[in-house]
Design an enzyme around this catalytic site. Structure first.
Site, mmCIF file in Angstrom:
data_model
loop_
_atom_site.group_PDB
_atom_site.id
_atom_site.type_symbol
_atom_site.label_atom_id
_atom_site.label_comp_id
_atom_site.label_asym_id
_atom_site.label_seq_id
_atom_site.Cartn_x
_atom_site.Cartn_y
_atom_site.Cartn_z
ATOM 1 N N ARG A 96 8.373 -0.024 -6.697
ATOM 2 C CA ARG A 96 7.065 0.509 -7.094
ATOM 3 C C ARG A 96 6.512 1.434 -6.016
ATOM 4 O O ARG A 96 5.908 2.465 -6.309
ATOM 5 C CB ARG A 96 6.100 -0.640 -7.381
ATOM 6 C CG ARG A 96 4.790 -0.158 -7.993
ATOM 7 C CD ARG A 96 3.951 -1.305 -8.514
ATOM 8 N NE ARG A 96 3.500 -2.161 -7.425
ATOM 9 C CZ ARG A 96 2.926 -3.349 -7.605
ATOM 10 N NH1 ARG A 96 2.748 -3.829 -8.827
ATOM 11 N NH2 ARG A 96 2.535 -4.075 -6.575
ATOM 12 N N LYS A 206 0.212 2.812 -7.450
ATOM 13 C CA LYS A 206 -0.752 2.078 -6.619
ATOM 14 C C LYS A 206 -1.266 3.039 -5.551
ATOM 15 O O LYS A 206 -0.958 2.876 -4.370
ATOM 16 C CB LYS A 206 -0.050 0.862 -6.008
ATOM 17 C CG LYS A 206 -0.923 -0.386 -6.016
ATOM 18 C CD LYS A 206 -0.121 -1.622 -5.683
ATOM 19 C CE LYS A 206 -1.028 -2.767 -5.319
ATOM 20 N NZ LYS A 206 -1.760 -3.341 -6.450
ATOM 21 N N GLU A 242 -7.218 -3.427 -17.801
ATOM 22 C CA GLU A 242 -6.944 -4.458 -16.787
ATOM 23 C C GLU A 242 -8.206 -4.755 -15.997
ATOM 24 O O GLU A 242 -9.283 -4.232 -16.307
ATOM 25 C CB GLU A 242 -5.795 -4.012 -15.878
ATOM 26 C CG GLU A 242 -6.002 -2.685 -15.184
ATOM 27 C CD GLU A 242 -4.796 -2.310 -14.322
ATOM 28 O OE1 GLU A 242 -4.315 -3.164 -13.567
ATOM 29 O OE2 GLU A 242 -4.339 -1.156 -14.402
#
Ligand SMILES: *Cc1c(COP(=O)(O)O)cnc(C)c1O
Length: 366
Positions: A96, A206, A242
Site C-alpha cells: 500500500r 494514505k 468510511e
C-alpha cells in the site's frame, strides 16, 4: 497510554538516490535510554529525551510541510503469547505504501525493502527494551486494553518550495507506544456533511492531505459529543464511505455483513481485508457494495469500524444529517465480538495463524 507521541529511540531513514536509483539507508539512534530508564526519569527529563527523538533532520521547508505532499502507513507489532514479537501483514502495508508513492508520482519504496527494514526496526528498538510484554490478563477482554508497537512509516519530500512532486523522497520508520484509540466518555458516530474524498482524487491512497478534512470533521463530531464521524459519498450524499481513519461495517438483521466496496474514494484497509476474510471463514455472507443510510436505518443491528489503530471498534449508534439516531446498543455486538476474538487472537498468538499473517520478528519459545 493513549494515542500520544512517545517515540522509540531508533529511527530508520532511507533516501532515494536518483543516480543509483537505490535507497541509501541509515539508522538514527537518538540515544541509548532504555524503556525502563525512560520510565524512571522525571517528567521534564523524559520530555527532553522524547523531544530530541523527534528531531530527525528532515528539511523544514518541503513539499511535505508546505502542501501536505506525503503519505504514511500505520502498522502494528504484537507481543505474542509464546513470548515472541510479530508484525501483522507487513507486506500488505509495504504494497500500500508503494502504491501511495506511485499515486504521488514519486519514486516508490520497494516492498521487500519495506518489510526488511520494519523487521530490523523492531529488533533494534526491542534491544533497548521498547517492546511490550505479553500479559495473559489481556485474553479476558480479547485484548481490548492490550499493548502493541505502533509503527509509523512515512514519506517526506526533499527541501522544495514551488508546487511539485518529490524526486528525492525520504522514507522514515518510527514507532510509538499505543493502546486505546478512541476518546473515553464520548459515544456513537455522527454522519458529517464534509466530503473526505472525491472521485478521481486521492482517497484511495494514505496521503497526508486527506487527513485535514478528517481532523476537522472529527473535532466537530467530538464537540457534539460523538466519538467518530462517518462520511457519505461525494456524488449522491446517500451511501456510506468510511470513518475518519477507519473502514466501516454493518451487520444486517439476517446476519449478512455489509461494507462499502473499494473504489478511488475509499482507503483499502488491511484490517478491513482481514475482517472480510475472517468473516467468510466463519461462514458469514459478506457483501462489498453500496450501503445507503436508509438501508442501515431499516436493517442494521450492528455497526463497527476497523483500522490498525482502532482495531474493531463497535459504534453504539449512528446519527444522520437530520439528527435521526439509529441505536445499536453499547459495546460489542455478537458478530463484532466474534471477529474481534478471532482477529486479536491471531495477532497476539493465542489462536493459530492459518493464513500466515504474522511475520515473526523475535521468535517465542514454541
Ligand atoms: C489507515 C486507514 C484505514 C484503515 O486501514 P488499516 O490498514 O486497516 O489500518 C481506513 N481508512 C482510512 C481513511 C485510513 O487512513
Amino acid at each position: 497510554m493513549a494515542f500520544a507521541l512517545n517515540l522509540y529511540p531508533v529511527t530508520y531513514i532511507a533516501r532515494y538516490n536518483p543516480e543509483t536509483e537505490k535507497w541509501d539507508e541509515e539508522w538514527l539512534e537518538s540515544d541509548k535510554v532504555t524503556y525502563d530508564e525512560l520510565m524512571a526519569m522525571s517528567e521534564a527529563d523524559r520530555k527532553a529525551v522524547l523531544d530530541k527523538r523527534n528531531q530527525m533532520g528532515l528539511p523544514s521547508v518541503s513539499y511535505t510541510s508546505q502542501y501536505a505532499y506525503s503519505c504514511f502507513e500505520g502498522m502494528k507489532g504484537f507481543p505474542t503469547k509464546d513470548g515472541g514479537v510479530a508484525i501483522f501483514r507487513p507486506e500488505e502495508n509495504g504494497k500500500r505504501f508503494n502504491n501511495s508513492m506511485k499515486g504521488l508520482y514519486c519514486p516508490a519504496f520497494p516492498v521487500d525493502q519495506y518489510v526488511k527494514a520494519s523487521v530490523e526496526f523492531v529488533k533494534r528498538n526491542a534491544a533497548l527494551g521498547y517492546v511490550p510484554k505479553y500479559n495473559p490478563d489481556w485474553e479476558k477482554t480479547d485484548y481490548a486494553d492490550a499493548d502493541s508497537i505502533y509503527m509509523r512509516p512515512f514519506m517526506n519530500s526533499e527541501g522544495a518550495i514551488g508546487v511539485g512532486c518529490s524526486k528525492q523522497p525520504y522514507v522514515v520508520i518510527c514507532a510509538t507506544t499505543v493502546s486505546a484509540y478512541f476518546k473515553k466518555g464520548l459515544d456513537g458516530a455522527v454522519i458529517t456533511n464534509r466530503i473526505r474524498a472525491t472521485p478521481h482524487g486521492t482517497g484511495y491512497i494514505k496521503c497526508a492531505s486527506n487527513y485535514v478534512i478528517s481532523a476537522l470533521a472529527k473535532k466537530e463530531a467530538e464537540q457534539a459529543g460523538f466519538v467518530e464521524c462517518v462520511y457519505l459519498d461525494a456524488v449522491h450524499h446517500k451511501y456510506f464511505q468510511e470513518g475518519s481513519s477507519c473502514n466501516i461495517f454493518f451487520v444486517l438483521k439476517d446476519k449478512t455483513i455489509v461494507t462499502p466496496e473499494l473504489g478511488d474514494t475509499i482507503l483499502p484497509g488491511i484490517t478491513r481485508k482481514s475482517v472480510i476474510a475472517l468473516a467468510k471463514e466463519k461462514g458469514y455472507k459478506v457483501e462489498e457494495r453500496p450501503v445507503s443510510v436508509k438501508e442501515v436505518q431499516k436493517k442494521a443491528v450492528e455497526c463497527f469500524v476497523t483500522g490498525t489503530a482502532a482495531g474493531i471498534s463497535p459504534m453504539s449508534s449512528i446519527t444522520d444529517l437530520n439528527g435521526k439516531k439509529t441505536v445499536f446498543g453499547e459495546g460489542f455486538g455478537p458478530v463484532a465480538k466474534e471477529l474481534q476474538h478471532e482477529l486479536k487472537g491471531r495477532q497476539y498468538g493465542s489462536l493459530e495463524d492459518p493464513n500466515h499473517w504474522n511475520t515473526v520478528v523475535i521468535p517465542g519459545n514454541k
